[in-house]
Motif scaffolding. Sequence first.
Motif, mmCIF file in Angstrom:
data_model
loop_
_atom_site.group_PDB
_atom_site.id
_atom_site.type_symbol
_atom_site.label_atom_id
_atom_site.label_comp_id
_atom_site.label_asym_id
_atom_site.label_seq_id
_atom_site.Cartn_x
_atom_site.Cartn_y
_atom_site.Cartn_z
ATOM 1 N N TYR A 32 0.828 -1.191 0.000
ATOM 2 C CA TYR A 32 0.000 0.000 0.000
ATOM 3 C C TYR A 32 0.869 1.251 0.000
ATOM 4 O O TYR A 32 1.721 1.406 -0.874
ATOM 5 C CB TYR A 32 -0.994 -0.055 1.165
ATOM 6 C CG TYR A 32 -1.911 -1.249 1.068
ATOM 7 C CD1 TYR A 32 -1.697 -2.403 1.821
ATOM 8 C CD2 TYR A 32 -2.974 -1.251 0.165
ATOM 9 C CE1 TYR A 32 -2.522 -3.508 1.705
ATOM 10 C CE2 TYR A 32 -3.801 -2.362 0.038
ATOM 11 C CZ TYR A 32 -3.568 -3.474 0.803
ATOM 12 O OH TYR A 32 -4.380 -4.578 0.668
ATOM 13 N N ALA A 33 0.705 2.140 0.962
ATOM 14 C CA ALA A 33 1.480 3.376 0.965
ATOM 15 C C ALA A 33 2.968 3.093 1.132
ATOM 16 O O ALA A 33 3.373 2.200 1.878
ATOM 17 C CB ALA A 33 1.008 4.283 2.095
ATOM 18 N N ALA A 49 8.330 12.357 1.886
ATOM 19 C CA ALA A 49 7.497 12.145 0.706
ATOM 20 C C ALA A 49 6.713 10.852 0.870
ATOM 21 O O ALA A 49 7.165 9.927 1.557
ATOM 22 C CB ALA A 49 8.349 12.079 -0.563
ATOM 23 N N ALA A 50 5.543 10.812 0.228
ATOM 24 C CA ALA A 50 4.682 9.641 0.323
ATOM 25 C C ALA A 50 4.040 9.375 -1.030
ATOM 26 O O ALA A 50 3.795 10.310 -1.801
ATOM 27 C CB ALA A 50 3.608 9.855 1.383
ATOM 28 N N GLY A 55 -0.660 5.922 -6.839
ATOM 29 C CA GLY A 55 0.284 6.858 -7.443
ATOM 30 C C GLY A 55 0.159 8.296 -6.974
ATOM 31 O O GLY A 55 0.895 9.162 -7.446
ATOM 32 N N THR A 56 -0.747 8.566 -6.041
ATOM 33 C CA THR A 56 -0.863 9.922 -5.512
ATOM 34 C C THR A 56 0.328 10.221 -4.605
ATOM 35 O O THR A 56 0.692 9.398 -3.766
ATOM 36 C CB THR A 56 -2.160 10.075 -4.706
ATOM 37 O OG1 THR A 56 -3.271 9.818 -5.578
ATOM 38 C CG2 THR A 56 -2.285 11.485 -4.148
ATOM 39 N N THR A 57 0.922 11.398 -4.813
ATOM 40 C CA THR A 57 2.119 11.752 -4.062
ATOM 41 C C THR A 57 1.866 12.952 -3.140
ATOM 42 O O THR A 57 0.970 13.756 -3.375
ATOM 43 C CB THR A 57 3.282 12.089 -5.007
ATOM 44 O OG1 THR A 57 2.898 13.179 -5.855
ATOM 45 C CG2 THR A 57 3.651 10.896 -5.865
ATOM 46 N N SER A 70 8.684 7.944 -6.422
ATOM 47 C CA SER A 70 8.042 7.098 -7.429
ATOM 48 C C SER A 70 8.105 5.648 -6.948
ATOM 49 O O SER A 70 8.824 5.335 -5.992
ATOM 50 C CB SER A 70 8.725 7.240 -8.792
ATOM 51 O OG SER A 70 10.086 6.843 -8.717
ATOM 52 N N ARG A 71 7.352 4.798 -7.614
ATOM 53 C CA ARG A 71 7.352 3.392 -7.227
ATOM 54 C C ARG A 71 7.231 2.509 -8.458
ATOM 55 O O ARG A 71 6.617 2.899 -9.463
ATOM 56 C CB ARG A 71 6.218 3.092 -6.236
ATOM 57 C CG ARG A 71 4.818 3.346 -6.765
ATOM 58 C CD ARG A 71 3.778 3.309 -5.645
ATOM 59 N NE ARG A 71 3.516 1.947 -5.174
ATOM 60 C CZ ARG A 71 2.843 1.673 -4.069
ATOM 61 N NH1 ARG A 71 2.394 2.656 -3.291
ATOM 62 N NH2 ARG A 71 2.618 0.405 -3.718
#
Length: 120
Positions: A32-33, A49-50, A55-57, A70-71
């Motif tokens: 998840y997050a 940062a999260a 994809g919400t940052t 980013s992930r």
Amino acid sequence: QVQLVESGGGLVQPGGSLRLSCAASGSIFSIYAMNWYRQAPGKQRELVAAITNGGTTNYANSVKGRFTISRDNAKSTVYLQMNSLKAEDTAVYYCNVDIATLSRAIYNYWGQGTQVTVSS
């Protein structure tokens, strides 16, 4: 068992760039997050940062416009691209991830931390 392994820290001159990586492995059902925190000497740990699984940052005001989170879900990895680094960015950086294990229970995990030093 879940492990988070960070890499990419180091010494960089002011104005330089670094890219941190944090890879999750083990008995993972879903991630998840994914977050990055930092802790400077004598200061409290703070959220940098999260990024959600959608994809919400979100960014701390102090790094907006300079850092990008980013992930890569296929690799279970979160990145932190840090540009225009300043001396005040010097800290130990930790990744922090919410993971559902194979039992579907959700836990919060921390990486081991990686040192980022910005100095001339």
